[in-house]
Scaffold this motif. Structure first.
Motif, short mmCIF file in Angstrom:
data_model
loop_
_atom_site.label_atom_id
_atom_site.label_comp_id
_atom_site.label_asym_id
_atom_site.label_seq_id
_atom_site.Cartn_x
_atom_site.Cartn_y
_atom_site.Cartn_z
N ALA A 1 -13.49 8.89 1.16
CA ALA A 1 -12.25 8.26 0.70
C ALA A 1 -11.17 8.28 1.78
O ALA A 1 -10.33 7.39 1.85
CB ALA A 1 -11.74 8.97 -0.55
N THR A 2 -11.22 9.30 2.64
CA THR A 2 -10.23 9.41 3.72
C THR A 2 -10.24 8.16 4.60
O THR A 2 -9.18 7.68 5.03
CB THR A 2 -10.53 10.66 4.58
N LYS A 3 -11.43 7.65 4.86
CA LYS A 3 -11.56 6.45 5.70
C LYS A 3 -10.81 5.26 5.10
O LYS A 3 -10.09 4.55 5.81
CB LYS A 3 -13.05 6.12 5.87
N TYR A 4 -10.94 5.07 3.79
CA TYR A 4 -10.30 3.93 3.14
C TYR A 4 -8.78 4.14 2.99
O TYR A 4 -8.01 3.17 3.09
CB TYR A 4 -10.96 3.67 1.79
N ILE A 5 -8.37 5.37 2.75
CA ILE A 5 -6.94 5.66 2.65
C ILE A 5 -6.26 5.45 4.00
O ILE A 5 -5.19 4.85 4.09
CB ILE A 5 -6.72 7.10 2.13
N ASN A 6 -6.91 5.96 5.05
CA ASN A 6 -6.35 5.77 6.39
C ASN A 6 -6.28 4.29 6.76
O ASN A 6 -5.30 3.83 7.35
CB ASN A 6 -7.19 6.51 7.43
N GLU A 7 -7.31 3.55 6.39
CA GLU A 7 -7.33 2.11 6.71
C GLU A 7 -6.28 1.38 5.88
O GLU A 7 -5.67 0.41 6.37
CB GLU A 7 -8.72 1.54 6.44
N ALA A 8 -6.05 1.83 4.65
CA ALA A 8 -5.00 1.22 3.83
C ALA A 8 -3.63 1.43 4.46
O ALA A 8 -2.80 0.51 4.51
CB ALA A 8 -5.04 1.82 2.42
N LEU B 1 -6.66 -2.43 -2.53
CA LEU B 1 -6.24 -1.82 -3.80
C LEU B 1 -5.51 -0.50 -3.54
O LEU B 1 -4.45 -0.23 -4.13
CB LEU B 1 -7.46 -1.57 -4.68
N ILE B 2 -6.04 0.31 -2.63
CA ILE B 2 -5.38 1.57 -2.27
C ILE B 2 -4.04 1.28 -1.59
O ILE B 2 -3.03 1.95 -1.86
CB ILE B 2 -6.29 2.41 -1.35
N ALA B 3 -4.02 0.26 -0.72
CA ALA B 3 -2.77 -0.12 -0.04
C ALA B 3 -1.70 -0.53 -1.04
O ALA B 3 -0.53 -0.17 -0.90
CB ALA B 3 -3.05 -1.25 0.95
N ALA B 4 -2.10 -1.28 -2.06
CA ALA B 4 -1.14 -1.71 -3.09
C ALA B 4 -0.60 -0.50 -3.85
O ALA B 4 0.60 -0.43 -4.14
CB ALA B 4 -1.82 -2.68 -4.05
N ALA B 5 -1.47 0.47 -4.16
CA ALA B 5 -1.03 1.67 -4.87
C ALA B 5 -0.03 2.46 -4.03
O ALA B 5 0.95 2.99 -4.56
CB ALA B 5 -2.25 2.54 -5.22
N ILE B 6 -0.29 2.52 -2.72
CA ILE B 6 0.64 3.23 -1.82
C ILE B 6 1.96 2.47 -1.71
O ILE B 6 3.04 3.06 -1.76
CB ILE B 6 0.00 3.40 -0.42
N LYS B 7 1.87 1.16 -1.60
CA LYS B 7 3.05 0.33 -1.40
C LYS B 7 4.02 0.42 -2.59
O LYS B 7 5.24 0.55 -2.41
CB LYS B 7 2.62 -1.12 -1.19
N ILE B 8 3.48 0.34 -3.79
CA ILE B 8 4.35 0.34 -4.97
C ILE B 8 4.56 1.75 -5.52
O ILE B 8 5.17 1.91 -6.58
CB ILE B 8 3.81 -0.59 -6.07
#
Length: 376
Positions: free
Chosen positions: A39-46, A69-76
């Protein structure tokens, strides 16, 4: 004033929903929201995408559904629980889509209920719903897509458009989503296009094959951490687990390509077929040396009966002339071949993708032999 009509939920739906909620709640309490390991890979990429509006390497486009999807969760600032909730919703939708497909494929409510209940309690499959991996969304999308595809009765603009959108979505959720293009083409060809003339059949087959091979070749060359010769150089049966420090194999410069893979197989036959045998055992066998004896026995007792039942079930479905088998068997074989050309997953994630089809074909052993051709 008209009385308010009461909403009646079928009893089998309610039971399945309760069991599903219990399993998902237990898994969340047991595992929590998993944000480490892969999951770290996708969070970092987000986070990288939010900063640059681009991916750090082309291969991440093939995982972009989860990353965005992870990027959107972080953004909002919705928290990672929002990702888990979306994964739950998709999994629940997939569960009931599987039930609908099972009703058509197995023809009996109790068999459809049993197939869906077994799917819900398939813990190795279900536990990814609280992981910020690509598996949960990908697994759900494969079931949603497959159920839709195998239940359509005719092709039109709407159905073709939805199929195309879902195939594209699968392909940008995990790279192996591209395999569903081939399985879908085979199914549609024999299910709906069997009346066309031989010359058109030939043109469609050749054209589809050329497009598929071209797309695969481009995907092989996307870069990033994709190195398709590494499993052969290190003799990986399980991805990332080297069984040798170094082995000399014959390759060409363009190894990350279809040409490179064909060259490797033609010039390293002994190694390829030895590794293919071991990868086949790993792919279908489920058990691992690093699992406990209890874990391995659970895998054997839960999954292996469906292999035996599927032999009977597939034979019965062949006699029933059920063309759904073309899709199910095609995607299983494609995943197996892909494993032979790469390596198997540490936690059986490749075979888990297609195992719901073994639940269906296995329980088909309890259907009647004399059912005429199934109309989807």
């Amino acid at each position: 004033m008209k009385p308010i009509k009461r909403i009646s939920i079928p009893k089998q739906y309610l039971i399945l929903l309760i069991v599903w909620a219990i399993i998902q709640s237990w898994l969340l309490l047991k595992n929590g929201i998993v944000t480490n390991l892969e999951a770290t890979k996708y969070i970092n990429e987000a986070n990288h995408f939010l900063e640059t509006r681009d991916f750090s390497a082309p291969n991440f486009y093939l995982y972009s559904t989860q990353i965005l999807l992870i990027a959107a969760a972080i953004k909002i600032k919705a928290g990672f629980i929002s990702v888990v909730i979306i994964q739950w919703i998709l999994n629940l939708l997939a569960t009931f889509m599987l039930y609908k497909l099972a009703l058509i494929f197995l023809k009996k409510e109790w068999l459809a209920f049993l197939a869906t209940a077994i799917f819900i309690i398939d813990i190795p499959y279900q536990h990814y719903n609280s992981y910020l991996y690509t598996e949960s969304i990908f697994y759900s999308l494969t079931i949603i897509f497959s159920s839709y595809l195998l239940r359509i009765k005719k092709l039109n603009i709407d159905t073709i458009s939805f199929i195309a959108i879902m195939l594209l979505l699968l392909s940008i959720t995990r790279p192996t989503g591209i395999l569903f293009f081939t399985a879908t083409a085979i199914y549609l060809f024999f299910r709906f296009l069997y009346r066309i003339t031989f010359i058109y059949k030939t043109l469609i087959t050749v054209g589809t094959l050329i497009i598929f091979l071209a797309v695969i070749d481009q995907m092989l060359q996307t870069g990033g951490n994709f190195n398709f010769m590494l499993p052969f150089e290190k003799e990986n049966i399980i991805c990332g687990v080297n069984t040798t420090s170094e082995v000399s194999i014959k390759t060409i410069h363009e190894s990350n390509s279809l040409k490179g893979i064909v060259y490797y197989i033609a010039n390293n036959e002994e190694q390829f077929f030895r590794l293919a045998r071991l990868k086949t055992i790993a792919f279908f066998g489920f058990t691992r040396d690093y699992y406990s004896s209890a874990h391995n026995w659970f895998l054997i007792l839960f999954y292996y009966p469906f292999y035996l039942l599927s032999i009977v079930g597939i034979w019965k479905k062949i006699k029933q002339k059920d063309k759904s088998l073309l899709f199910m068997i095609s995607i299983i074989i494609l995943y197996w071949i892909t494993t032979l050309l790469t390596c198997d997953d540490w936690h059986n994630r490749f075979i888990l993708t297609v195992f719901p089809f073994f639940f269906l074909t296995g329980l088909a052993a309890f259907t009647r032999n004399n059912i005429k051709e199934v109309e989807n």
